[in-house]
Design an enzyme around this catalytic site. Structure first.
Site, PDB file in Angstrom:
ATOM      1  N   ASP A 184       0.821  -1.216   0.000  1.00  0.00           N
ATOM      2  CA  ASP A 184       0.000   0.000   0.000  1.00  0.00           C
ATOM      3  C   ASP A 184       0.856   1.268   0.000  1.00  0.00           C
ATOM      4  O   ASP A 184       1.918   1.313   0.634  1.00  0.00           O
ATOM      5  CB  ASP A 184      -0.928   0.014   1.217  1.00  0.00           C
ATOM      6  CG  ASP A 184      -2.132  -0.895   1.032  1.00  0.00           C
ATOM      7  OD1 ASP A 184      -2.326  -1.402  -0.086  1.00  0.00           O
ATOM      8  OD2 ASP A 184      -2.886  -1.092   2.002  1.00  0.00           O
ATOM      9  N   ASP A 218       1.397   3.994   1.587  1.00  0.00           N
ATOM     10  CA  ASP A 218       1.428   4.857   2.764  1.00  0.00           C
ATOM     11  C   ASP A 218       2.584   4.422   3.660  1.00  0.00           C
ATOM     12  O   ASP A 218       3.364   3.539   3.296  1.00  0.00           O
ATOM     13  CB  ASP A 218       0.087   4.814   3.509  1.00  0.00           C
ATOM     14  CG  ASP A 218      -0.308   3.401   3.942  1.00  0.00           C
ATOM     15  OD1 ASP A 218       0.525   2.473   3.831  1.00  0.00           O
ATOM     16  OD2 ASP A 218      -1.453   3.208   4.386  1.00  0.00           O
ATOM     17  N   ARG A 266      -6.962   5.646   2.086  1.00  0.00           N
ATOM     18  CA  ARG A 266      -6.378   6.333   3.248  1.00  0.00           C
ATOM     19  C   ARG A 266      -5.674   7.588   2.752  1.00  0.00           C
ATOM     20  O   ARG A 266      -4.529   7.542   2.323  1.00  0.00           O
ATOM     21  CB  ARG A 266      -5.412   5.413   3.995  1.00  0.00           C
ATOM     22  CG  ARG A 266      -6.114   4.197   4.604  1.00  0.00           C
ATOM     23  CD  ARG A 266      -5.198   3.325   5.428  1.00  0.00           C
ATOM     24  NE  ARG A 266      -5.933   2.171   5.936  1.00  0.00           N
ATOM     25  CZ  ARG A 266      -5.963   0.979   5.351  1.00  0.00           C
ATOM     26  NH1 ARG A 266      -5.297   0.780   4.228  1.00  0.00           N
ATOM     27  NH2 ARG A 266      -6.648  -0.011   5.869  1.00  0.00           N
TER      28      ARG A 266
END
Length: 713
Positions: free
Chosen positions: A81, A83, A301
């Site tokens: 991901d 992040d 997110r």
């Protein structure tokens, strides 16, 4: 030799694999493969806060498979991901697989074929600053949690925990509850005038007293209100001014994590954790028929409202096709101050994949959340809605009344999206000054929401007839308790936590039973109050909102390469350690007394108490171990028992292991029991009660449990 792509989840791996040629292999790490040990602190404080990472239990087989795949690969791409957490997973993978020099990092902000092809072309090295920011947060949270928790065990009870962010969230909920309990309602009155143009005219409209002698009208009690009523008796009512204007309502920005969680809570009734779980499914990819498996939304997110240029162009094309040119705006929203802006806003990967097209391929929750995201993104690119607003000001001596109405002139973005009303329907937001009294919007008889068409055509200085004056008593209301949506909003506004942390924060404080949810609102438990007050005595910084927000900003600075992560920890730890030593010496032990209820024990006659167990609260006799009587805490459903002749109510109960089931309130006289949740709907075939049942694809349907009926929906 093929190229290897490593992701976290099998679902993501399956989606990506379908976009690639035979020259690629895709493997999943199943999340983190390495972490700090659970059995010890795992941080060498004296050696620059060096973390002691170990392989997570059960991950050795996965590591062995990944090593074998990496050994036979000509290129290795880490596609976790995009992040901090994803970067840290990629870093741990590169270290444990021994591929630090060879591995390349690719970031997928949406899982589509085009996005994957572009990401492979733009492969880069791991971002060590982002890794260090994650390490700093992990070590910081470990130091606070593992140092404070034993203190709570020794001073309150075993099994408790404290956290750098979770404790602040509990404090906010406790402070709000204190405001609610301390609130003293204040009486106030409103005065409405029901007016019409001439005798026999049915077009009666209402206006609200707004001013007395040019000042805001204040009616504190019935006496003062009746004085005004008497003063108005027999007095003429004259139109003093008519104001007409066009009002614009701008479209909302596309979703960021917090606003998605808030809207899904208000509109769909989703818990924050449920929203994020479903959004993850939509992001990682689902099979949608002819297109195969594809990611349906961008990364969920994010704290940025930025939208890619090509996505705006696609939205423009869709709006021009389905509506007309006047509906298109293509607004670029200002990114709020303090946002990381690492990722785009949450949007659909293609606006042409309408909710109705995807409905056959999604379960109920996936469809509802996808539709919400699709509508919000499309609306954000559309024109403002236009309203014609008409205000009539009316005078009667020194008293002024006002009637306001509006009609929709041009729907604009409202053609696809209606913003969720605040859950509490209050005139003041939950973040307003707590010293100000709150007024229930539903209690105030204002004419501001009436249709402009309901207001008659009038002229200035026109004389009106009074049908009646309507005085009404009201009371100010306390500030609303937090819901999941309003708590997330408050955390975000105060800079506490980041998009990836809101759901875990809420889950943690619920699991620790520091708070409970009643009618969708947070209530602090006795334990929550005790823990908060104990921590505040010695660790005021840890529970300080500004301090916690400043720490989040410092973690952002580490990610941006502006601050060394070890320096951040070195600045924090000495004062924390000093406060810890002081607390261990001076903090007195607090005894948590169980809550006594009016019900008595059927075995020995003592008043029963509510205790906390491994699986939640239960009712028990305080005479343990002499008396071992216990029973579960039931929750009424408001649904009558389906057994013939039974007058009981179906209750929601829990087994000793915490699993929910449903039973009759007249047990043991009535033996009705069911694992399925009852519905208020009746079977169309036999009129028996219907129950909810999950199908294999995750959809929730209604079934009839009466023997021989077999109805399903």
């Amino acid at each position: 030799m093929s190229s290897l792509i490593i992701v976290e989840s099998p679902a993501k791996a399956r989606t990506i694999k379908k976009f690639l040629s035979k020259g690629y292999e895709v493997k999943a790490s199943m999340g983190h493969i390495r972490d700090l040990p659970k059995s010890q602190l795992g941080v060498d404080v004296g050696n620059h806060f060096t973390p002691k990472y170990i392989v997570i239990k059960g991950k050795n087989k996965i590591i062995k498979e990944l090593k074998a795949a990496a050994k036979d690969s000509k290129q290795i791409f880490l596609a976790t991901d995009p992040d901090r957490e994803g970067e840290a997973i990629a870093w741990h993978l590169s270290e444990i697989l021994g591929i630090e020099k060879d591995a390349k990092r690719i970031e997928l902000r949406e899982i589509t074929k085009t996005a994957l092809q572009n990401a492979l072309k733009q492969a880069k090295r791991l971002d060590q600053d982002k890794v260090n920011a994650q390490q700093a947060r992990r070590v910081l949270d470990r130091l606070v949690g593992y140092k404070l928790s034993p203190l709570l065990w020794s001073k309150i009870k075993r099994g408790l925990s404290a956290g750098r962010v979770q404790s602040v969230a509990v404090k906010l909920i406790c402070e709000r509850e204190k405001e609610v309990q301390a609130f003293v309602p204040e009486e106030y009155w409103t005065l409405g005038a029901h007016l019409f143009k001439k005798e026999g005219d049915s077009s009666i409209f209402s206006a609200l007293l707004s001013k007395i002698k040019g000042e805001k009208a204040v009616l504190p009690d019935e006496t003062r209100t009746q004085e005004v009523v008497q003063a108005l008796t027999g007095k003429p009512f004259v139109v003093s001014a008519i104001l007409e204007k066009e009002q614009r309502r701008n479209p909302p920005p596309p979703f960021i994590t917090s606003t998605l969680q808030q809207d899904a809570s208000r509109k769909l009734g989703f818990k924050v954790s449920r929203t994020m779980s479903i959004a993850q499914q939509l992001y990682e990819g689902l099979d949608i028929g002819e297109e195969g498996t594809v990611g349906l939304i961008t990364y969920m997110r994010t704290d940025s409202t930025r939208v890619a240029e090509y996505a705006q162009k696609e939205a423009q094309e869709f709006i021009l096709q389905k509506f007309s040119e006047e509906y298109w705006l293509g607004k670029i929203f200002k990114i709020r101050e303090g946002a990381q802006d690492a990722h785009e806003a949450i949007r659909t990967t293609s606006v042409f994949r309408t909710p109705e097209k995807l409905k056959p391929y999604l379960n109920r929750d996936q469809y509802r959340l996808y539709r919400l995201i699709w509508e919000r993104f499309l609306a954000s690119q559309m024109s403002p809605a236009l309203f014609d607003v008409k205000t009539i000001e009316i005078k009667s001596g020194e008293y002024e009344f006002k009637a306001t109405g509006s009609t929709l002139k041009f729907p604009g973005f409202l053609a696809v999206y209606q913003e969720a009303n605040e859950a509490t329907r209050r005139l003041r937001a939950s973040s307003a000054d707590p010293q100000e009294p709150y007024q229930e919007a539903a209690d105030v008889e204002s004419s501001e929401d009436q249709d402009k068409a309901s207001l008659p055509e009038l002229k200035e200085n026109e004389l009106l007839n009074l049908e009646k004056l309507e005085p009404k008593q009201h009371f100010t209301q306390p500030p609303p308790r937090y819901t999941e949506a309003s708590l997330v909003k408050t955390l975000e506004e105060n800079g506490i936590g980041r998009p990836s942390t809101y759901a875990p924060i809420i889950e943690t404080i619920l699991q620790r039973r520091y708070v409970a949810i009643e009618n969708k609102h947070f209530l602090p438990t006795q334990l929550g109050f005790i823990v908060t007050e104990t921590l505040e005595k010695n660790f005021s910084d840890i529970l300080n909102v500004d301090f916690t927000a400043a720490m989040e900003n410092k973690l952002d600075a580490v990610e941006e390469g502006k601050l060394n992560w070890v320096d951040l920890l070195s600045e924090f730890y000495p004062s924390f350690e000093g406060a810890l030593k002081e607390a261990q010496i001076h903090l007195e032990r607090v005894k948590v007394e169980p809550v006594v209820i009016e019900e008595t024990c059927p075995n020995c006659g003592r008043n029963l108490v509510i205790r906390e167990g491994r699986f939640g609260q239960f009712i028990a006799c305080p005479g343990y171990p002499e008396c071992r009587y216990t029973k579960g805490i039931s929750k009424g459903t408001g649904i009558s028992c389906p057994e013939p002749g039974c007058t009981g109510e179906i209750l929601q109960l829990k087994t000793k292991k915490g699993r929910a089931f449903y039973g009759c309130s007249r047990y043991p006289d009535c033996q009705f029991r069911s694992w399925n949740k009852p519905s208020s709907e009746k079977c169309p075939q036999c009129s028996s009660l219907l129950f909810e049942k999950n199908s294999k694809n995750g959809k929730v349907g209604l079934v009839c449990l009466k023997e021989g009926c077999g109805y399903k929906n």
